[in-house]
Design an enzyme around this catalytic site. Structure first.
Site, mmCIF file in Angstrom:
data_model
loop_
_atom_site.group_PDB
_atom_site.id
_atom_site.type_symbol
_atom_site.label_atom_id
_atom_site.label_comp_id
_atom_site.label_asym_id
_atom_site.label_seq_id
_atom_site.Cartn_x
_atom_site.Cartn_y
_atom_site.Cartn_z
ATOM 1 N N LYS A 13 143.304 39.683 -14.100
ATOM 2 C CA LYS A 13 143.608 38.350 -14.651
ATOM 3 C C LYS A 13 142.400 37.428 -14.525
ATOM 4 O O LYS A 13 142.013 36.761 -15.470
ATOM 5 C CB LYS A 13 144.781 37.679 -13.890
ATOM 6 C CG LYS A 13 146.072 38.458 -13.886
ATOM 7 C CD LYS A 13 147.166 37.729 -13.122
ATOM 8 C CE LYS A 13 146.911 37.582 -11.635
ATOM 9 N NZ LYS A 13 146.881 38.846 -10.873
ATOM 10 N N ARG A 88 154.164 32.242 -10.863
ATOM 11 C CA ARG A 88 154.390 33.529 -10.211
ATOM 12 C C ARG A 88 155.846 33.710 -9.838
ATOM 13 O O ARG A 88 156.205 34.736 -9.268
ATOM 14 C CB ARG A 88 153.604 33.522 -8.916
ATOM 15 C CG ARG A 88 152.351 34.304 -8.965
ATOM 16 C CD ARG A 88 151.812 34.205 -7.559
ATOM 17 N NE ARG A 88 151.012 35.316 -7.250
ATOM 18 C CZ ARG A 88 149.718 35.359 -7.472
ATOM 19 N NH1 ARG A 88 149.104 34.366 -8.060
ATOM 20 N NH2 ARG A 88 149.054 36.415 -7.113
ATOM 21 N N ARG A 127 136.532 45.650 -4.913
ATOM 22 C CA ARG A 127 136.303 44.265 -5.357
ATOM 23 C C ARG A 127 135.395 43.514 -4.392
ATOM 24 O O ARG A 127 135.501 43.623 -3.189
ATOM 25 C CB ARG A 127 137.622 43.507 -5.478
ATOM 26 C CG ARG A 127 137.347 42.012 -5.750
ATOM 27 C CD ARG A 127 138.494 41.295 -6.347
ATOM 28 N NE ARG A 127 139.645 41.262 -5.478
ATOM 29 C CZ ARG A 127 140.799 40.721 -5.842
ATOM 30 N NH1 ARG A 127 140.928 40.220 -7.061
ATOM 31 N NH2 ARG A 127 141.805 40.720 -5.013
ATOM 32 N N ARG A 160 137.578 39.883 -0.032
ATOM 33 C CA ARG A 160 138.641 38.903 0.212
ATOM 34 C C ARG A 160 139.518 39.319 1.390
ATOM 35 O O ARG A 160 139.827 40.489 1.551
ATOM 36 C CB ARG A 160 139.499 38.747 -1.046
ATOM 37 C CG ARG A 160 139.117 37.512 -1.845
ATOM 38 C CD ARG A 160 139.765 37.459 -3.186
ATOM 39 N NE ARG A 160 141.218 37.596 -3.140
ATOM 40 C CZ ARG A 160 141.983 37.494 -4.224
ATOM 41 N NH1 ARG A 160 141.423 37.264 -5.392
ATOM 42 N NH2 ARG A 160 143.284 37.636 -4.133
ATOM 43 N N ARG A 171 151.460 42.603 -1.470
ATOM 44 C CA ARG A 171 151.294 41.767 -2.663
ATOM 45 C C ARG A 171 151.926 42.431 -3.884
ATOM 46 O O ARG A 171 152.514 41.765 -4.730
ATOM 47 C CB ARG A 171 149.811 41.492 -2.907
ATOM 48 C CG ARG A 171 149.261 40.473 -1.900
ATOM 49 C CD ARG A 171 147.758 40.498 -1.832
ATOM 50 N NE ARG A 171 147.114 40.151 -3.075
ATOM 51 C CZ ARG A 171 145.852 40.446 -3.364
ATOM 52 N NH1 ARG A 171 145.114 41.082 -2.489
ATOM 53 N NH2 ARG A 171 145.334 40.076 -4.512
HETATM 54 P P1 AP5 Z 1 140.448 40.611 -10.737
HETATM 55 O O1 AP5 Z 1 139.999 40.042 -12.041
HETATM 56 O O2 AP5 Z 1 139.944 40.021 -9.488
HETATM 57 O O3 AP5 Z 1 142.046 40.725 -10.737
HETATM 58 P P2 AP5 Z 1 143.156 39.627 -10.549
HETATM 59 O O4 AP5 Z 1 144.291 40.024 -11.429
HETATM 60 O O5 AP5 Z 1 142.590 38.260 -10.704
HETATM 61 O O6 AP5 Z 1 143.555 39.939 -9.040
HETATM 62 P P3 AP5 Z 1 143.857 38.961 -7.838
HETATM 63 O O7 AP5 Z 1 143.842 39.801 -6.600
HETATM 64 O O8 AP5 Z 1 142.987 37.763 -7.878
HETATM 65 O O9 AP5 Z 1 145.318 38.596 -8.154
HETATM 66 P P4 AP5 Z 1 146.320 38.004 -7.233
HETATM 67 O O10 AP5 Z 1 147.308 37.617 -8.241
HETATM 68 O O11 AP5 Z 1 146.835 38.873 -6.164
HETATM 69 O O12 AP5 Z 1 145.486 36.910 -6.408
HETATM 70 P P5 AP5 Z 1 145.405 35.344 -6.512
HETATM 71 O O13 AP5 Z 1 144.055 34.917 -6.138
HETATM 72 O O14 AP5 Z 1 145.985 34.870 -7.775
HETATM 73 O O15 AP5 Z 1 140.113 42.185 -10.769
HETATM 74 C C1 AP5 Z 1 140.353 43.010 -9.644
HETATM 75 C C2 AP5 Z 1 139.179 43.977 -9.438
HETATM 76 O O16 AP5 Z 1 139.134 44.895 -10.516
HETATM 77 C C3 AP5 Z 1 137.795 43.285 -9.424
HETATM 78 O O17 AP5 Z 1 136.954 43.970 -8.539
HETATM 79 C C4 AP5 Z 1 137.314 43.432 -10.876
HETATM 80 O O18 AP5 Z 1 135.908 43.417 -10.966
HETATM 81 C C5 AP5 Z 1 137.897 44.785 -11.257
HETATM 82 N N1 AP5 Z 1 138.298 44.872 -12.665
HETATM 83 C C6 AP5 Z 1 138.831 43.894 -13.450
HETATM 84 N N2 AP5 Z 1 139.100 44.363 -14.679
HETATM 85 C C7 AP5 Z 1 138.753 45.672 -14.666
HETATM 86 C C8 AP5 Z 1 138.805 46.727 -15.641
HETATM 87 N N3 AP5 Z 1 139.299 46.492 -16.881
HETATM 88 N N4 AP5 Z 1 138.370 47.954 -15.275
HETATM 89 C C9 AP5 Z 1 137.902 48.190 -14.015
HETATM 90 N N5 AP5 Z 1 137.812 47.249 -13.057
HETATM 91 C C10 AP5 Z 1 138.229 46.009 -13.372
HETATM 92 O O19 AP5 Z 1 146.427 34.948 -5.332
HETATM 93 C C11 AP5 Z 1 146.116 35.229 -3.983
HETATM 94 C C12 AP5 Z 1 147.242 34.728 -3.092
HETATM 95 O O20 AP5 Z 1 147.363 33.294 -3.226
HETATM 96 C C13 AP5 Z 1 148.657 35.247 -3.412
HETATM 97 O O21 AP5 Z 1 148.905 36.495 -2.802
HETATM 98 C C14 AP5 Z 1 149.522 34.116 -2.871
HETATM 99 O O22 AP5 Z 1 149.649 34.194 -1.465
HETATM 100 C C15 AP5 Z 1 148.708 32.877 -3.199
HETATM 101 N N6 AP5 Z 1 149.059 32.311 -4.523
HETATM 102 C C16 AP5 Z 1 148.240 32.193 -5.607
HETATM 103 N N7 AP5 Z 1 148.896 31.660 -6.656
HETATM 104 C C17 AP5 Z 1 150.157 31.441 -6.235
HETATM 105 C C18 AP5 Z 1 151.336 30.943 -6.855
HETATM 106 N N8 AP5 Z 1 151.332 30.551 -8.144
HETATM 107 N N9 AP5 Z 1 152.467 30.855 -6.106
HETATM 108 C C19 AP5 Z 1 152.488 31.225 -4.825
HETATM 109 N N10 AP5 Z 1 151.436 31.734 -4.177
HETATM 110 C C20 AP5 Z 1 150.271 31.846 -4.874
HETATM 111 MG MG MG Z 2 142.276 36.635 -9.368
#
Ligand code: AP5
Ligand code: MG
Length: 213
Positions: A13, A88, A127, A160, A171
């Site tokens: 994402k 989410r 990552r 991270r 997660r």
């Molecule tokens: P990446 O682009 O980093 O993936 P992502 O979907 O952004 O993954 P996240 O881990 O950031 O998602 P998340 O939803 O768990 O975390 P968030 O920060 O939102 O890609 C992943 C890896 O793959 C990278 O190394 C990238 O280079 C590689 N990659 C990408 N595309 C690729 C491809 N096509 N092929 C190969 N490799 C590829 O949330 C973190 C925490 O914050 C949550 O757990 C929660 O505690 C809290 N939080 C955040 N938002 C909320 C909310 N709305 N409500 C409640 N809690 C929340």
């Molecule tokens: Mg992300």
């Protein structure tokens, strides 16, 4: 244009949202990035969010919704935005929609980056993230130009805190239970689209672009 990026943790994402933001000139808003910035700065919000994030659980809706609604009220959001990691939960989606309704607006596209769980665990271990600007890399798939250093701002890349395999499993479980119901939610609103997130980064980007038109 208002876009919501859906998908499991690690589906890509953030990677796609970043590219879309520069292609379409829209702000990229990641609630995860907002929380991580606050943790780094040691704010009250950061302290509150950290315990949930480290356990792989969601930060409570009330807090998350308040932060997000504040952010989308900023001037740079007038032309639209790309939401990454929000909503989410169904209550988060409803809170956003009711705020948009008051303005006579709506979410135009919900793009689901679809990647099976088994690929996710592998991806997360490679990552690396920039603690300063939030740019994301992957040691094999999306390497930085210079080993261990951010292309954008030259900062040293980090793993991270929530990318430990145990936390990733939590997660994913939380995603299936609380976030996946949003697929039906946005499908009913007629704005849901899915793309194959296992393709390479450029191919995923092209599929999303063809949906947005
Ligand atoms: P990446 O682009 O980093 O993936 P992502 O979907 O952004 O993954 P996240 O881990 O950031 O998602 P998340 O939803 O768990 O975390 P968030 O920060 O939102 O890609 C992943 C890896 O793959 C990278 O190394 C990238 O280079 C590689 N990659 C990408 N595309 C690729 C491809 N096509 N092929 C190969 N490799 C590829 O949330 C973190 C925490 O914050 C949550 O757990 C929660 O505690 C809290 N939080 C955040 N938002 C909320 C909310 N709305 N409500 C409640 N809690 C929340
Ligand atoms: Mg992300």
């Amino acid at each position: 244009m208002k876009i919501v990026m859906l998908g499991a943790p690690g589906a890509g994402k953030g990677t796609q949202a970043e590219r879309l933001a520069s292609e379409y000139g829209l702000p990229h808003i990641s609630t995860g990035d907002i929380f991580r910035k606050n943790i780094k700065e040691g704010t009250e919000l950061g302290k509150e969010a950290k315990s949930f994030m480290d356990a792989g659980r969601l930060v409570p809706d009330e807090l998350t919704v308040r932060i997000l609604l504040d952010r989308v009220a900023d001037d740079d959001c007038k032309k639209g935005y790309i939401l990454d990691g929000f909503p989410r939960t169904i209550p988060q989606a409803e809170a956003l929609d009711s705020e948009l309704e008051k303005l006579g607006e709506k979410i135009d596209f919900a793009i689901d980056v679809d990647v099976p769980d088994e690929n996710i665990i592998k991806r997360m271990s490679g990552r690396r993230a920039c603690p300063r600007c939030g740019a994301t890399y992957h040691m094999q798939h999306v390497p930085p130009k210079k080993d261990g250093v951010c292309d954008e701002c030259g900062t040293e890349l980090v793993i991270r805190d929530d990318d430990k395999p145990e936390t990733v499993k939590n997660r994913l479980a939380v995603y299936h239970e609380q976030t996946q119901p949003l697929v039906e939610y946005y499908r009913k609103k007629g704005v849901y689209h899915t793309v194959d997130g296992t393709a390479d980064v450029g191919a995923v980007f092209d599929s999303i672009r063809s949906i947005l038109g």
